[in-house]
Design a protein around this motif. Sequence first.
Motif, short mmCIF file in Angstrom:
data_model
loop_
_atom_site.label_atom_id
_atom_site.label_comp_id
_atom_site.label_asym_id
_atom_site.label_seq_id
_atom_site.Cartn_x
_atom_site.Cartn_y
_atom_site.Cartn_z
N VAL A 45 1.08 -1.28 0.19
CA VAL A 45 0.00 0.06 0.09
C VAL A 45 0.87 1.48 0.18
O VAL A 45 1.53 1.53 0.99
N ASN A 46 1.15 1.87 -1.11
CA ASN A 46 1.79 3.09 -1.31
C ASN A 46 1.04 4.18 -0.77
O ASN A 46 0.14 4.80 -1.29
N ASP A 47 1.51 4.73 0.30
CA ASP A 47 1.01 6.08 1.10
C ASP A 47 1.49 7.23 0.45
O ASP A 47 2.09 7.86 1.30
N GLY A 48 1.60 7.65 -0.85
CA GLY A 48 2.23 8.86 -1.26
C GLY A 48 3.51 8.93 -1.19
O GLY A 48 4.02 10.22 -1.05
N SER A 49 4.20 7.87 -1.31
CA SER A 49 5.66 8.31 -1.30
C SER A 49 6.18 9.23 -2.52
O SER A 49 5.81 9.20 -3.61
N THR A 50 7.19 9.93 -2.08
CA THR A 50 8.04 10.74 -2.88
C THR A 50 9.18 10.18 -3.48
O THR A 50 10.06 11.16 -3.93
#
Length: 250
Positions: A45-50
């Motif tokens: 679950v990628n939580d808005g990684s930058t």
Amino acid sequence: MNKTQDYELTIIIPVYNEVDNLDRVEKALTDYIPTATVKTCALFVNDGSTDGSLDKIRQICGRNAHCFFISSNENHGLSTAMKAGIDSTRSRLVGYIDSDLQTNPEDFNLLLQYTDDHQLVSGIRAHRKDTAFKRWQSRIANSFRRHMTGDTATDTGCPLKIMWTDYAQRLPFFDGMHRFLAALMTLENGRYKEVPVRHYPRTAGVSKYHLWNRLKGPFMDCFAFRWMKARYIRYTIANSNLSDNPQTQS
């Protein structure tokens, strides 16, 4: 078709800017999945990684048939990432592990021994490898939480858990819910059990927690839980004529 329905256990891995850890996560998961005591898949679950984590996750899922992902364009926090993963799961069981790998996926087999009789099985971090100051923060937060919620869980912060998916999807959602899974499960008349698991120091990436959000957040959330518990809705349908089956009508 949701591919997780073909599995007995879906392991949720929330990810926020953990690109330096993901190669280790891939190896740990792909080593564990063939040895799991039930048919198992992984759901990132990628939580808005930058930091490039999403690209790395896509690569991992592209070369591993038992790995899947969902992704958000914005960072919403751990509880929201967990809830998104839970709601996206169709397997009977849903597990959770942090992407910093301070726990070992192999220990899911220890938890699986108890999932027939317990709707939540959670690890207890044996011989914690955190700093003394971090352990002190956890002790204070856990003690206050137990006093406020009435549950007896000793290590709600352990990032290794398995739940019955249908129960997990019924749990009320709020920010910080990951600290109250045992207490929330009792609201649904679910049973929980704690099992000692291994714990390791973080070797890459940066912890997303510090003194302010490790203590202030849990303290405030305890009052929110007490308010919600007093107003929690429970009901049982004893009779219905909604079904076409005459045996269920009255």
